[in-house]
Design a protein around this motif. Structure first.
Motif, mmCIF file in Angstrom:
data_model
loop_
_atom_site.group_PDB
_atom_site.id
_atom_site.type_symbol
_atom_site.label_atom_id
_atom_site.label_comp_id
_atom_site.label_asym_id
_atom_site.label_seq_id
_atom_site.Cartn_x
_atom_site.Cartn_y
_atom_site.Cartn_z
ATOM 1 N N SER A 63 -30.030 -9.274 49.410
ATOM 2 C CA SER A 63 -30.483 -9.479 48.027
ATOM 3 C C SER A 63 -30.499 -8.185 47.235
ATOM 4 O O SER A 63 -30.299 -8.190 46.024
ATOM 5 C CB SER A 63 -31.886 -10.088 48.014
ATOM 6 O OG SER A 63 -31.858 -11.376 48.545
ATOM 7 N N PRO A 69 -31.527 -12.507 40.815
ATOM 8 C CA PRO A 69 -31.312 -13.947 40.991
ATOM 9 C C PRO A 69 -31.800 -14.775 39.799
ATOM 10 O O PRO A 69 -31.244 -15.834 39.511
ATOM 11 C CB PRO A 69 -32.090 -14.278 42.263
ATOM 12 C CG PRO A 69 -33.031 -13.171 42.466
ATOM 13 C CD PRO A 69 -32.446 -11.968 41.815
ATOM 14 N N ASP A 132 -37.248 -16.639 45.923
ATOM 15 C CA ASP A 132 -36.516 -15.822 46.902
ATOM 16 C C ASP A 132 -37.076 -16.129 48.284
ATOM 17 O O ASP A 132 -38.034 -15.508 48.733
ATOM 18 C CB ASP A 132 -36.659 -14.336 46.592
ATOM 19 C CG ASP A 132 -36.079 -13.959 45.250
ATOM 20 O OD1 ASP A 132 -35.153 -14.638 44.813
ATOM 21 O OD2 ASP A 132 -36.562 -12.983 44.649
ATOM 22 N N ALA A 138 -31.653 -17.569 47.596
ATOM 23 C CA ALA A 138 -32.555 -17.889 46.480
ATOM 24 C C ALA A 138 -32.367 -19.354 46.117
ATOM 25 O O ALA A 138 -31.251 -19.859 46.104
ATOM 26 C CB ALA A 138 -32.258 -17.002 45.276
#
Length: 172
Positions: A63, A69, A132, A138
């Motif tokens: 991530s 995201p 997340d 996500a």
């Protein structure tokens, strides 16, 4: 107009040249592949598939190496509802979806008649929630207004090859 001379009117026919490939030295001419020693005479390929994940298939991405995201989920939610409402071509999502999700979107886009860009209101994404769950994964839930109706959109994004990719999609 002058008449052609007999020499100019005469055609000459020549045979076409014979073009044949040069003889190639084949392995079958050297080794008898039908005999009992055929397996021993063939060279072996040095292939090692133990490290097959080195360059083969999609590689997971953390991530921290991916865009935000929430912002990405907002943008792709808008693109998804525009595809489902026939305001955007489905081909624009091929890079951001798995093959299964893309196939479902393509089938759904075929069911909706294409609209003229000036007609009808475009769908609007009102709210996006992002969770997340794990590193590189996500889950997104979006509230969408399509015409007079309010709909829900949920999808899961996974980090693959340095980008977010949608691998699950539910439209409600």
């Amino acid at each position: 107009m002058t008449a052609p001379t007999p020499a100019a009117a005469q055609l000459w026919a020549r045979p076409a040249p014979v073009i044949a490939p040069r003889p190639v030295h084949r392995l079958a001419d050297v080794i008898d592949l039908r005999g009992p020693d055929a397996v021993a005479a063939q060279p072996a390929l040095a292939l090692d598939f133990r490290g097959a994940d080195d360059g083969f298939g999609p590689s997971p991405t953390s991530s921290s190496d991916l865009p935000c995201p929430r912002a990405w989920g907002q943008q792709v939610s808008q693109a998804l509802v525009e595809v489902l409402g026939a305001h955007r071509p489905v081909t624009q999502l091929v890079r951001w979806t798995t093959t299964d999700v893309y196939a479902r979107l393509a089938r759904g886009a075929q069911a909706v008649p294409s609209r003229h860009p000036g007609r009808g209101r475009r769908p609007v994404v009102r709210r996006v929630r992002v969770d997340d769950c794990r590193d590189g994964v996500a889950e997104v839930a979006a509230v969408v207004v399509v015409g007079e109706r309010v709909r829900a959109l949920a999808f899961r994004m996974v980090g693959r090859d340095g980008r977010w990719v949608i691998d699950q999609l539910t439209v409600g």
